[in-house]
Design an enzyme around this catalytic site. Sequence first.
Site, mmCIF file in Angstrom:
data_model
loop_
_atom_site.group_PDB
_atom_site.id
_atom_site.type_symbol
_atom_site.label_atom_id
_atom_site.label_comp_id
_atom_site.label_asym_id
_atom_site.label_seq_id
_atom_site.Cartn_x
_atom_site.Cartn_y
_atom_site.Cartn_z
ATOM 1 N N GLU A 103 43.947 -20.881 54.143
ATOM 2 C CA GLU A 103 44.812 -21.857 53.483
ATOM 3 C C GLU A 103 46.218 -21.301 53.284
ATOM 4 O O GLU A 103 46.416 -20.095 53.188
ATOM 5 C CB GLU A 103 44.208 -22.234 52.124
ATOM 6 C CG GLU A 103 42.897 -22.990 52.287
ATOM 7 C CD GLU A 103 42.291 -23.438 50.975
ATOM 8 O OE1 GLU A 103 41.637 -24.488 50.975
ATOM 9 O OE2 GLU A 103 42.462 -22.755 49.966
ATOM 10 N N CYS A 116 53.416 -19.925 50.531
ATOM 11 C CA CYS A 116 52.444 -18.866 50.226
ATOM 12 C C CYS A 116 51.509 -18.769 51.426
ATOM 13 O O CYS A 116 50.842 -19.751 51.776
ATOM 14 C CB CYS A 116 51.686 -19.253 48.954
ATOM 15 S SG CYS A 116 50.369 -18.132 48.537
ATOM 16 N N CYS A 123 38.549 -11.861 51.607
ATOM 17 C CA CYS A 123 39.177 -10.638 51.112
ATOM 18 C C CYS A 123 38.097 -9.637 50.720
ATOM 19 O O CYS A 123 37.079 -10.012 50.148
ATOM 20 C CB CYS A 123 40.059 -10.943 49.904
ATOM 21 S SG CYS A 123 40.914 -9.476 49.284
ATOM 22 N N CYS A 127 38.363 -9.187 43.643
ATOM 23 C CA CYS A 127 38.785 -9.254 42.237
ATOM 24 C C CYS A 127 37.984 -10.353 41.538
ATOM 25 O O CYS A 127 37.837 -11.456 42.077
ATOM 26 C CB CYS A 127 40.283 -9.534 42.139
ATOM 27 S SG CYS A 127 41.277 -8.316 43.017
ATOM 28 N N CYS A 130 39.422 -13.992 41.016
ATOM 29 C CA CYS A 130 40.045 -14.653 42.163
ATOM 30 C C CYS A 130 38.988 -15.355 43.010
ATOM 31 O O CYS A 130 37.986 -14.739 43.392
ATOM 32 C CB CYS A 130 40.796 -13.613 42.986
ATOM 33 S SG CYS A 130 41.329 -14.231 44.585
ATOM 34 N N CYS A 345 47.570 -20.267 42.094
ATOM 35 C CA CYS A 345 47.207 -18.870 42.299
ATOM 36 C C CYS A 345 45.759 -18.606 41.927
ATOM 37 O O CYS A 345 45.294 -19.031 40.880
ATOM 38 C CB CYS A 345 48.075 -17.982 41.404
ATOM 39 S SG CYS A 345 49.618 -17.611 42.166
HETATM 40 FE FE1 SF4 Z 1 41.831 -10.330 47.367
HETATM 41 FE FE2 SF4 Z 1 41.995 -12.227 45.493
HETATM 42 FE FE3 SF4 Z 1 42.100 -9.652 44.803
HETATM 43 FE FE4 SF4 Z 1 44.162 -10.824 46.137
HETATM 44 S S1 SF4 Z 1 43.483 -11.282 44.050
HETATM 45 S S2 SF4 Z 1 43.259 -8.796 46.528
HETATM 46 S S3 SF4 Z 1 43.028 -12.239 47.488
HETATM 47 S S4 SF4 Z 1 40.347 -10.712 45.735
#
Ligand code: SF4
Length: 353
Positions: A103, A116, A123, A127, A130, A345
């Site tokens: 995206e 963005c 990923c 995190c 996220c 975000c």
């Molecule tokens: Fe990956 Fe999300 Fe952490 Fe960014 S915030 S490094 S996209 S897990």
Amino acid sequence: MSNSSIINLNDSLPPLIGNDRTDLAALFAPEQQPSFRTEQVFKWLYGKGIRDPRDFSNMPKPFRTHLAENFSESAVEVEYRTSSDVSQVVKYLFRLVDGKKVEGVWIPDRDRGTLCVSSQVGCALGCEYCATGSMGFTRNLTSGEIIDQLLTVRYRENKLITHVVFMGMGEPLQNYDAVAKIVRILNDPAGCAIARRHITISTAGWIPGIERLIADHLPCRLAISLGSPDDEIRAKLMPVAQRFPLTDLFAAAKAWTSEMDDHVTIEYTLLAGVNDRPEDAKKLNKMLMGIPSKINILTYNPGPDARFERSSGAQTERFTTLLEEIFCGPVTRRISRGDEIGAACGQLVLLKK
Ligand code: SF4
């Protein structure tokens, strides 16, 4: 001139876009073209945004035909585009040649337009706050897949993209080579001509990547998504912190500010009861002493299966006011736009069907 919006995603041919001058010169070497041909193609692709070689009008027809027959025009295809009447934010879902999807988010403003972009499918850093992190990692995007997000949105929205932020899906510094190549093309006056200060790489704290930014003097700004100024809490929120403690991260950030003569932006997403207490603000202030920095306070946007809660308006106000009183650099609160379409975000995630 043919319509550059007609996308021809051809998985049997490599895309021409995503190549820098060195790559293009190597690709054209067997054709025995004059050396200026590389510069001409570079300008057509990135400066003018023309992807069909048959439209490269200042070149001999046989060479244009050769390019059209041997290279794909695109690296991504728009699967869908959804826009918000409330915030004007537009979310794009791009399909890649192998069927994977990423995206991108277009955030128009009166005097600027920010894109963005994603740098990876999923990923690996995971995190906790996220949505992308919950997808796991599939693969890095190619340089063509990264720049084509911009070229496609620029064409579709028919607007100048003044700012690019690597804050979409993925940890950009774990896909360093492709991201660095695109940053240079974005900043190149003959390319996308976007000022260094308008290109931002946001990292969760991947120190080897920050060290490469410094060594390469890459023309971009640096933002660090912090999570917490406390190593123990941060390690629970962001697994990357188990490998890179805050003292090392801030040392790398400081080295980057010295090399680039710039400040680093600390992106701080407030999570209720986790990192929004007065002691967190005080600790953050203490850790940033001596580092040219700016703190950007973000509202948490719960994605699907969210495990945290957004800090209340009153708590956000208290935290921000305290930081403004004690921190010697700028403190800003980013107004979150796009959560009504899942484009804010931390919300970028591809729901499994
Ligand atoms: Fe990956 Fe999300 Fe952490 Fe960014 S915030 S490094 S996209 S897990």
